[in-house]
Design an enzyme around this catalytic site. Structure first.
Site, mmCIF file in Angstrom:
data_model
loop_
_atom_site.group_PDB
_atom_site.id
_atom_site.type_symbol
_atom_site.label_atom_id
_atom_site.label_comp_id
_atom_site.label_asym_id
_atom_site.label_seq_id
_atom_site.Cartn_x
_atom_site.Cartn_y
_atom_site.Cartn_z
ATOM 1 C CB SER A 172 -55.981 155.123 -13.702
ATOM 2 O OG SER A 172 -55.304 153.883 -13.823
ATOM 3 C CG HIS A 200 -59.245 158.133 -12.401
ATOM 4 N ND1 HIS A 200 -58.238 158.974 -12.001
ATOM 5 C CD2 HIS A 200 -58.844 156.874 -12.062
ATOM 6 C CE1 HIS A 200 -57.262 158.266 -11.445
ATOM 7 N NE2 HIS A 200 -57.605 156.993 -11.474
ATOM 8 C CE LYS A 230 -57.706 158.104 -8.276
ATOM 9 N NZ LYS A 230 -57.765 157.413 -6.967
#
Length: 384
Positions: A172, A200, A230
């Site tokens: 991240s 992610h 996300k």
């Protein structure tokens, strides 16, 4: 000294130390009036009218909240539908919803590990993975970042019956991607299970946006965690795997058992976002165009890029004062970026964490690059 005074002194001392280190964090109210290069809405789906409409309809049909935990009366038909869709998307037998990614990682590791378990984690894993290992009471070792040889060395020395290798999929703060093939191979050689947190990567990488574990089945990556806040633009998280794994986590993960279920409106909007990701690859294509464009222009300007090819594009500025100065100068121009400092990253590795989205235009990125150039010019004119 009265107890209350002792506590006040303790808080004041911690506050002063963090201020002096220039590591004090501030909450910013995002009014959406400027350019956001700090968030994780990689595909722009948080602002998609279809996703917003699905959330409104979900609230009308199922209520604003679930009203109870999943194992009492809070598990609704929309939760079931979303879990089924997530399982199909990731190629797993089943999936299980959690309220947040942090709770998912805490719950999975606490449910699977105990003091007889050995956990091996990448040194740059997310805090939730480190905290989950600590909560489990397992013996935990951290291997050098993306260093398969170091992991091999640690596993070969372990006499534990149950071994668990844990890694982020996309890291991240650095934006680089774990070598899933190497992790899976080494884990199988040492009879260890592999857990990947692909927070992610899902929606961004792989076939149909199915993440950096696309092509790796439950035999090679038995435990897959993903977040919904996300690339999918909503909130919550899930763990996916075979039926035995999911049933075990359902029965033993305290952060699943003892909390109210995800609001059904969020489940409805996530289901809509997931369908958009799978049927409209143009969002992902536009995102990767933006990544290439930013990197080409930033390299030409001599900005301190890393090797990341994901939406996370850190600019390594080394120290906290410089990082804060650049972030503040950009903020004055209406451009928000993440100013990342220790303890989130190691000492001497402070950075601007720039994140790109499919919603950004080339003009937006040019504005960011112009702002970064202004930071460079100001430093050149006023050297420290």
């Amino acid at each position: 000294m009265p107890v209350s005074e002792a506590w006040q002194e303790r808080l004041a001392s911690a506050r002063e130390q963090r201020f002096n280190e220039q590591r004090w964090r501030h909450r910013l109210v995002n009014t959406h009036s400027g350019l956001d290069f700090a968030g994780n809405d990689y595909l722009g789906l948080a602002q998609d009218p279809r996703v917003q409409a699905a959330q409104e309809e979900g609230a009308r049909c199922f209520g604003a909240g679930a009203g109870a935990s999943h194992l009492v009366s809070g598990h609704l038909a929309i939760h079931d539908a979303l879990e089924d869709a997530l399982a199909r998307w990731t190629g797993r037998e089943r999936a299980l919803l959690f309220s947040t990614g942090y709770m998912a990682n805490l719950g999975v590791l606490q449910a699977l590990a105990d003091p007889r378990t050995a956990i091996f984690q990448d040194r740059l894993n997310h805090a939730s993975l480190l905290d989950g290992a600590a909560l489990s009471g397992a013996r935990s070792r951290r291997f050098h970042h993306r260093d398969s040889a170091d992991l091999e060395r640690l596993l070969s020395r372990s006499a534990a019956t149950h071994k668990l290798v844990v890694s982020d999929g996309v890291f991240s703060m650095d934006g680089d991607v774990a070598d899933i093939a190497a992790l899976a191979h080494i884990s199988q050689q040492h009879n260890a299970w592999l857990m990947i947190d692909d927070a992610h990567g899902l929606g961004v990488l792989g076939d149909n946006g199915s993440g950096c574990v696309a092509g790796f089945d439950s035999q090679r990556v038995p435990i897959l965690v993903g977040t919904l806040g996300k690339a999918l633009g909503t909130a919550g998280a899930f763990v996916a795997g075979d039926a035995a794994l999911i049933e075990h986590i359902t029965q033993f993960a305290r952060s699943y058992i003892y909390t109210t279920a995800q609001p059904p409106s969020i489940a409805a909007s996530t289901l809509e976002a997931l369908m958009i990701v799978q049927r409209e690859p143009e969002h992902r294509q536009r995102l990767h165009h933006n990544i290439r464009y930013f990197r080409q222009q930033a390299q030409a300007l001599g900005l301190p890029l890393t090797e990341s090819l994901t939406p996370i594009q850190p600019l390594l500025l080394s120290n906290e004062p410089r990082t804060l100065a650049w972030a503040n100068q950009l903020a004055e121009q209406g451009i928000q970026v993440g100013a990342i400092r220790p303890p989130t990253v190691p000492k001497g590795a402070a950075r601007l964490r720039i994140t790109l989205s499919a919603r950004h235009t080339c003009h937006d990125i040019d504005r960011l690059l112009e702002g970064l150039c202004a930071c460079l010019r100001e430093e050149a004119a006023c050297p420290a």
